[in-house]
Enzyme design. Structure first.
Site, mmCIF file in Angstrom:
data_model
loop_
_atom_site.group_PDB
_atom_site.id
_atom_site.type_symbol
_atom_site.label_atom_id
_atom_site.label_comp_id
_atom_site.label_asym_id
_atom_site.label_seq_id
_atom_site.Cartn_x
_atom_site.Cartn_y
_atom_site.Cartn_z
ATOM 1 N N PHE A 260 73.844 29.754 -14.310
ATOM 2 C CA PHE A 260 72.399 29.808 -13.443
ATOM 3 C C PHE A 260 72.253 30.973 -12.861
ATOM 4 O O PHE A 260 71.343 31.374 -11.859
ATOM 5 C CB PHE A 260 72.436 28.631 -12.490
ATOM 6 C CG PHE A 260 73.079 27.409 -13.209
ATOM 7 C CD1 PHE A 260 72.345 26.804 -14.312
ATOM 8 C CD2 PHE A 260 74.067 26.815 -12.606
ATOM 9 C CE1 PHE A 260 72.702 25.370 -14.628
ATOM 10 C CE2 PHE A 260 74.655 25.574 -13.154
ATOM 11 C CZ PHE A 260 73.902 25.069 -14.072
ATOM 12 N N LEU A 652 63.143 25.434 -31.426
ATOM 13 C CA LEU A 652 64.158 25.588 -32.664
ATOM 14 C C LEU A 652 64.936 23.964 -32.722
ATOM 15 O O LEU A 652 65.346 23.529 -33.673
ATOM 16 C CB LEU A 652 64.990 26.547 -32.561
ATOM 17 C CG LEU A 652 64.528 27.987 -32.489
ATOM 18 C CD1 LEU A 652 65.621 28.949 -32.385
ATOM 19 C CD2 LEU A 652 63.566 28.170 -33.787
ATOM 20 N N PRO A 654 64.766 20.421 -30.902
ATOM 21 C CA PRO A 654 63.962 19.530 -29.614
ATOM 22 C C PRO A 654 64.886 18.799 -28.626
ATOM 23 O O PRO A 654 64.754 18.503 -27.567
ATOM 24 C CB PRO A 654 63.237 18.588 -30.524
ATOM 25 C CG PRO A 654 63.801 18.594 -31.664
ATOM 26 C CD PRO A 654 64.218 19.927 -32.021
ATOM 27 N N LYS A 655 66.200 18.567 -29.210
ATOM 28 C CA LYS A 655 67.268 17.648 -28.541
ATOM 29 C C LYS A 655 67.809 18.828 -27.285
ATOM 30 O O LYS A 655 67.861 18.471 -26.080
ATOM 31 C CB LYS A 655 68.463 17.291 -29.256
ATOM 32 C CG LYS A 655 69.434 16.882 -28.423
ATOM 33 C CD LYS A 655 70.957 16.341 -29.259
ATOM 34 C CE LYS A 655 70.326 15.122 -29.913
ATOM 35 N NZ LYS A 655 71.759 14.842 -30.832
ATOM 36 N N GLY A 720 61.678 31.723 -24.335
ATOM 37 C CA GLY A 720 62.790 30.912 -23.727
ATOM 38 C C GLY A 720 62.376 29.833 -23.041
ATOM 39 O O GLY A 720 61.106 29.579 -22.597
ATOM 40 N N GLY A 722 64.994 28.083 -20.804
ATOM 41 C CA GLY A 722 65.874 27.949 -19.894
ATOM 42 C C GLY A 722 65.521 27.848 -18.265
ATOM 43 O O GLY A 722 65.778 27.034 -17.487
ATOM 44 N N GLU A 723 64.713 28.774 -18.125
ATOM 45 C CA GLU A 723 64.082 28.907 -16.701
ATOM 46 C C GLU A 723 62.858 28.042 -16.463
ATOM 47 O O GLU A 723 62.622 27.562 -15.051
ATOM 48 C CB GLU A 723 63.625 30.431 -16.508
ATOM 49 C CG GLU A 723 64.600 31.041 -15.524
ATOM 50 C CD GLU A 723 65.699 31.760 -16.157
ATOM 51 O OE1 GLU A 723 66.634 32.470 -15.414
ATOM 52 O OE2 GLU A 723 65.916 31.869 -17.270
#
Length: 769
Positions: A260, A652, A654-655, A720, A722-723
């Site tokens: 993180f 890329l 979905p899970k 991206g 993640g954020e």
């Protein structure tokens, strides 16, 4: 089971998932080397002053006499480390002052000594024998202290600095201005306006995996196993501290158990571990304790934001101002860039953004999930909610009215923006049209119900990266890059990209990461890894397929000998004609019949550049809608339902994408309702506990994606994820709590005490107006 091609876009399971759930996955602290020794840190207990020479000597003698101790390093005997170059320190949180380089104390938890012993227990016991004494100095523990007190002179040729400053830009991104102004100098009168102060607390990353390092010297070559997500940058910084060539350092980090942001840079315990390993001439392992993680691997600093919005009679924004006061340490630079989103998110002819950073006696802060955007959007999106109520219109309608079709900061077009779709789809799925405007209108089972929403945004980034391809006569085609698996599934999506681009099936492809001997890649952060490394993997896989076909048509024994390679394709691991006629040939069978020297052309390195600086601006967007339940009698707020619709380019997997967003929302929930590092305001010592959300705090999630590729940013069309899951989340929760209770709460975290305050509907209280 062999899976067909077209793996991109499918919910493929993590390639390392079985190893993780069965315990076979090896993290840094799991590595065992012959002759391994163990290190333990001794840390300061005061925020500012000097440690006495006498107590260091006495502590060293006591520790050295303890069972199994091999060496003790202190500022009195540590081999000198070199300060890193300005290029690493002036806009990155890399510490200017090497560890154990003087007797001054700049914060609680500063490394004061390192003990190395034959076992972890012996090292930890010996470290407890240090009883340090100090010559205390008056600390500056907050930005308020720094701004109200005289500025001490800098020390050690600027390695230790005091006072406050106003940085120009965020890290290496010179276009992301921290001081910005457009439009007129005077604030327009406007028909509606809001102006308020918003604060966020110190947050800790708290990853499950503790930071750990193992260092081993083989002659002049240093191998470091570390929990890092920037192995190439760590190699550069470590080479600077140790004053050795980068080529003499190898960094290994195949799996990282969460980060993180806390593992994005070289932290000082790693440099000390390397020094100790050279001193004892055997490998040294150092694993930080949970308490040491709070002082040694960064945090999100406090912010105080003054935000003002002015709108005309149609609720169109005329002016935006966001002024931020935040903090860093005396030994490193970092600025939490809270005002970046305000520069472009809503149409605003006039804009003023500023950031002031105060150097305090605290550990060095660093990136934390959604750096800048997470705390900055809390202020901006709560202010937007306040402006909606001031103007008497729905909060979603206010955002739709002020949506913009260009990047106001640069004047350039977006590479792709589908925020309106996010708003409208999210509102429909949530049932926003049924929301009553008035606060305190909804109840269920005796508790208040509130509905809130907020906008999410985060940049689409891409940097240069490389990818190596290795091919032999058996086994999978191996792709490798010096990137990192931090739990986000990067190895899985890179395998998907490589398989599709090469024309192979998933079990014919392997992707390796976490080794600085692989081709360079940037740090895994800023939601850029998939776009950055994925572009290099894609280029390598396309080139591999082209080279394979050239070899096939030159092979006289091949059924395609003397064919034109442009008439052939590779799909599902089969070479065939593009038109579908004629014979087919399995790639694996053809490779198996070759000699290793025949395949040299299939072993190579490909590179990919960064984003086009003159092209459209890539930015991800989204909308969060949430429901909260507030029991005012006991001061409990819980998030019961969440709908998020995000525009992050091509999805890329979905899970994995949905899991990333679920984690990001949970992260933001903790920031909103629970998380603050508890310090004694006088001693700066850790007190109390750090509360985190658990499964019991998890709402019902409905997460979806617009899923429109952004090929302007990269050849695989991704941005991206993640954020952005965290960005906007605290604001949506705060806005929902206002809707439930009528209390406008502008300080994070929102505590039990603030929820139990009696409701006051007067304008001065921030209640409904």
């Amino acid at each position: 089971m062999t899976q067909r091609a077209d793996a991109v876009g499918k919910p493929v399971n993590r390639v390392e998932g079985v190893d993780k759930v069965t315990g076979r996955a090896v993290y840094t602290a799991d590595v065992d080397l012959p002759g391994l020794s163990y290190a333990a840190l001794v840390q300061s207990e005061i925020p500012h002053g000097r440690v006495t020479r006498e107590s260091l000597i006495a502590g060293t003698e006591a520790a050295a006499a303890a069972p199994g101790v091999l060496t003790v390093l202190t500022p009195l005997n540590c081999p000198p480390l070199q300060p890193p170059p300005r290029s690493l320190t002036y806009d990155l949180p890399v510490e200017r002052r090497p560890p154990l380089s003087d007797l001054t104390v700049q914060h609680v938890g500063q490394h004061m000594a390192l003990v190395v012993a034959d076992t972890m227990e012996n090292a930890a016991f010996a470290a407890t024998l240090f009883e340090l004494t100090y010559e205390p100095a008056a600390p500056q523990l907050s930005a308020g202290d720094v701004l109200s007190q005289p500025v001490p002179p800098d020390e050690k040729d600027g390695q230790i600095r005091h006072g406050a400053y106003r940085p120009d830009h965020f890290v290496k991104l010179e276009e992301e201005k921290l001081q910005d102004h457009r439009g007129g100098g005077d604030v327009p009168a406007g028909a509606f306006s809001v102006s308020a102060r918003y604060t966020t607390a110190v947050n800790a990353h708290y990853p499950i995996e503790l930071s750990a390092a193992i260092c081993r010297w083989d002659g002049d070559v240093l191998t470091v196993h570390d929990t890092t997500r920037w192995i190439t940058g760590e190699r550069t910084a470590l080479a600077a501290y140790l004053d050795i060539p980068e080529t003499d350092i190898r960094i290994l980090a195949p799996l990282v158990g969460g980060a993180f942001g806390s593992k994005s840079f070289l932290w000082m315990h790693v440099a000390l571990c390397a020094v100790a390993a050279r001193q004892v001439r055997r490998p040294v392992k150092l694993v930080l304790t949970r308490d040491q993680m709070f002082s040694s691997t960064g945090h999100r600093p406090r912010t105080e934001q003054q935000l003002s919005l002015v709108a005309d009679e149609k609720a169109r924004i005329e002016s935006t101002e966001q002024h931020t006061l935040t903090e860093t340490s005396t030994v490193a630079h970092f600025c939490e860039p809270t005002g970046l989103s305000a520069r472009f998110l809503y149409e605003s002819p006039r804009l003023v953004v500023s950031h002031t950073v105060a150097r305090i006696n605290a550990p060095t802060p660093c990136f934390m999930r959604g750096p800048g955007e997470a705390p900055g959007l809390f202020a901006l999106e709560v202010a937007m909610d306040e402006l909606a109520y001031a103007a008497g219109i729905d909060p979603l309608e206010l955002r739709l009215r002020n949506d913009t079709d260009r990047d106001q900061a640069s004047g350039r077009a977006w590479s792709g923006k589908h925020l309106r779709e996010c708003y409208l789809q999210g509102a429909e799925r949530f049932g926003w049209a049924e929301r009553p405007m008035a606060p305190r209108s909804l109840t269920r089972d005796g508790v208040r119900i509130g509905w809130g929403m907020a906008t999410a945004t985060y940049p689409g980034r891409r940097m240069a990266a490389g990818c190596r391809v290795g091919t032999d006569t058996s086994g999978p085609v191996r792709f490798a890059s010096a990137t990192h698996e931090v739990g986000n599934g990067v190895r899985t999506v890179m395998t998907q990209v490589a398989a599709d681009a090469a024309g192979l099936v998933l079990d014919q492809v392997d992707f390796a990461s976490g080794d600085s001997y692989f081709p360079d890649a940037p740090y895994s952060g800023a939601s850029q890894t998939t776009a950055t490394v994925g572009s290099a993997v894609f280029a390598a896989a396309v080139q591999w397929r082209s080279r394979l076909l050239e070899l096939v048509v030159r092979d006289p024994e091949s059924v395609f000998g003397q064919c034109d390679s442009s008439s052939l394709t590779v799909r599902d691991g089969i070479v065939a004609r593009i038109d579908g006629t004629g014979p087919a040939m399995a790639v694996a069978d053809w490779l198996a019949r070759r000699k290793p020297q025949d395949l040299e052309t299939l072993n190579f390195t490909a590179t990919s550049g960064g984003a086009d600086e003159d092209g459209p601006v890539s930015q991800s967007f989204g909308a969060h809608f949430c429901e909260v339940e507030v029991d005012e009698e006991i001061g409990r707020a819980s998030v019961s339902r969440w709908v998020a619709v995000l525009d992050c380019g091509r999805v890329l997997n979905p899970k994995l994408a949905r899991n990333q967003v679920m984690g990001g929302i949970t992260f933001g929930l903790g920031m909103a309702l629970l998380e603050q590092v508890p310090y004694d305001s006088h001693t700066a010592q850790l007190i109390g506990e750090y509360y985190l959300p658990t499964h019991a705090d998890r709402p019902e999630f409905e997460i979806s994606f617009v899923d429109v590729p952004d090929f302007e940013l990269d050849p695989i069309g991704v941005r991206g994820i993640g954020e952005i899951g965290t960005c906007g989340v605290p604001a949506a929760i705060a806005n929902a709590i206002f809707h439930a209770t009528g209390k406008r709460l502008r300080d994070l975290p929102i505590t039990l005490e603030s929820l139990m305050k009696p409701f006051d509907d007067s304008p001065a209280s921030g209640g409904p107006r």
